[in-house]
Design a protein around this motif. Structure first.
Motif, mmCIF file in Angstrom:
data_model
loop_
_atom_site.group_PDB
_atom_site.id
_atom_site.type_symbol
_atom_site.label_atom_id
_atom_site.label_comp_id
_atom_site.label_asym_id
_atom_site.label_seq_id
_atom_site.Cartn_x
_atom_site.Cartn_y
_atom_site.Cartn_z
ATOM 1 N N VAL A 38 3.300 -17.636 -45.055
ATOM 2 C CA VAL A 38 4.220 -17.802 -45.409
ATOM 3 C C VAL A 38 3.959 -18.918 -44.452
ATOM 4 O O VAL A 38 3.864 -19.108 -43.101
ATOM 5 N N VAL A 39 4.709 -20.341 -44.896
ATOM 6 C CA VAL A 39 4.135 -21.353 -43.953
ATOM 7 C C VAL A 39 5.671 -21.966 -43.719
ATOM 8 O O VAL A 39 6.031 -21.773 -44.466
ATOM 9 N N MET A 40 5.615 -22.155 -42.801
ATOM 10 C CA MET A 40 6.313 -22.014 -41.655
ATOM 11 C C MET A 40 6.375 -24.073 -40.914
ATOM 12 O O MET A 40 7.699 -24.035 -40.902
ATOM 13 N N GLY A 41 5.052 -24.366 -40.766
ATOM 14 C CA GLY A 41 5.068 -25.739 -40.623
ATOM 15 C C GLY A 41 3.338 -26.132 -40.826
ATOM 16 O O GLY A 41 2.548 -25.182 -41.481
ATOM 17 N N PRO A 47 1.533 -14.459 -41.348
ATOM 18 C CA PRO A 47 0.995 -13.181 -42.425
ATOM 19 C C PRO A 47 1.547 -11.920 -42.862
ATOM 20 O O PRO A 47 2.289 -11.973 -41.698
ATOM 21 N N PHE A 48 1.251 -11.620 -44.200
ATOM 22 C CA PHE A 48 2.604 -10.838 -44.192
ATOM 23 C C PHE A 48 1.184 -9.534 -45.237
ATOM 24 O O PHE A 48 0.646 -10.508 -46.354
ATOM 25 N N SER A 49 1.366 -8.496 -45.720
ATOM 26 C CA SER A 49 0.567 -8.008 -46.317
ATOM 27 C C SER A 49 1.798 -8.175 -48.065
ATOM 28 O O SER A 49 2.656 -7.542 -48.144
ATOM 29 N N ILE A 50 0.365 -7.893 -48.633
ATOM 30 C CA ILE A 50 1.181 -8.073 -50.259
ATOM 31 C C ILE A 50 1.492 -6.410 -50.761
ATOM 32 O O ILE A 50 0.351 -6.553 -51.066
ATOM 33 N N ALA A 74 9.568 -12.439 -37.653
ATOM 34 C CA ALA A 74 9.829 -12.143 -38.866
ATOM 35 C C ALA A 74 11.007 -11.988 -39.170
ATOM 36 O O ALA A 74 11.018 -13.144 -40.244
ATOM 37 N N ILE A 75 11.797 -12.944 -37.904
ATOM 38 C CA ILE A 75 13.580 -12.484 -38.551
ATOM 39 C C ILE A 75 13.859 -14.542 -38.848
ATOM 40 O O ILE A 75 14.103 -15.068 -39.736
ATOM 41 N N THR A 117 6.194 -1.167 -41.958
ATOM 42 C CA THR A 117 6.457 -2.179 -43.057
ATOM 43 C C THR A 117 4.669 -1.485 -43.344
ATOM 44 O O THR A 117 5.105 -2.678 -44.210
ATOM 45 N N GLY A 118 3.310 -1.381 -42.657
ATOM 46 C CA GLY A 118 1.709 -1.558 -43.087
ATOM 47 C C GLY A 118 2.305 -0.813 -44.244
ATOM 48 O O GLY A 118 1.125 -0.986 -44.972
ATOM 49 N N PHE A 119 3.316 -0.080 -44.247
ATOM 50 C CA PHE A 119 3.392 0.765 -46.038
ATOM 51 C C PHE A 119 3.003 0.132 -46.536
ATOM 52 O O PHE A 119 2.487 0.186 -47.778
#
Length: 237
Positions: A38-41, A47-50, A74-75, A117-119
């Motif tokens: 996710v591009v924040m800047g 990174p987040f798993s799909i 994450a927040i 949430t690695g699930f």
């Protein structure tokens, strides 16, 4: 590749855990087990798993984000998503990334290990294997603080009931009065259940220390092959 997305929905999965559905402006080609950023800047990509599988995502990308109070990293992403949903503006992702995808040509038994949430990582792999009618034995161990964090518990129990090669083993650290499953550390539960992991392809998603401990414990004590253990964390530790 940087891609603009609309935020389609944000749903609560459990306490401080959210399912976010993204609709990219163009199709995203990815493999089961890869992640997006996710591009924040300009220099801030997270990174987040799909959680979706590449064969059954219908043009949408699903994320599961654990955003506990102490986790500003994450927040801030969830806040960005909420703002984009409210204002119907775009967010940007960079995808795909990661080398820990499912090795589809392998006929070895599969061991999927998730913490929290690695699930989302192992869900993509499991769903892809089912969609591809893979017959390999699949063991999914999901460790969480308590039962309330096992937000896909009934879904996984149903999958295991419908597919004889799928075995689902949840493990919690804190028990409620009605809990009938395993209690303790998820890696210890696996060690207790298997005499040897020499024949397995092992996929792991969780904190870096968990992935590191799994590689050390399983290669030293359970004959696991390090080259058949896959986790995005191994690119960094």
């Amino acid at each position: 590749m940087t891609i603009k997305c609309k935020v389609k929905s944000i749903q609560s999965l459990a306490s401080n855990t959210y399912q976010i559905l993204l609709h990219p402006e163009q199709p995203v080609s990815f493999k089961a087990g890869q992640y997006l950023m996710v591009v924040m800047g300009e220099k801030d990509k997270r990174p987040f798993s799909i959680a979706s599988s590449p064969c059954r995502h219908e043009g949408e990308l699903e994320l599961h984000i654990g955003a506990a109070e102490h986790n500003a990293y994450a927040i801030e992403v969830v806040q960005l998503m909420r703002k984009a949903l409210e204002k119907q503006t775009d967010i940007e992702i960079d995808a795909p990334h990661g080398d820990a995808w499912i090795k589809e040509d392998s006929e070895r038994p599969v061991l999927l290990i998730a913490g929290g949430t690695g699930f989302s990582y192992v869900r993509s792999i499991l769903d892809h294997c089912i969609a591809q009618n893979k017959a390999n034995p699949i063991y999914l161990y999901w460790g969480a603080r308590d039962e309330s964090q096992l937000y896909a518990l009934s879904e996984l129990e149903q999958i295991a009931a419908e597919h004889k090669n799928v075995h689902f083993i949840p493990v919690v650290e804190e028990t409620g009065k009605n809990w009938q499953g395993k209690v303790g550390n998820v890696l210890q539960a696996i060690s207790a259940d298997f005499d040897s992991l020499a024949d397995f392809d092992i996929y792991i998603a969780g904190r870096f220390e968990m992935a590191g401990a799994a590689r050390e414990q399983f290669t030293q004590n359970k004959q696991a092959l390090s080259e058949r253990m896959f986790a995005d964390a191994y690119a960094f530790i």
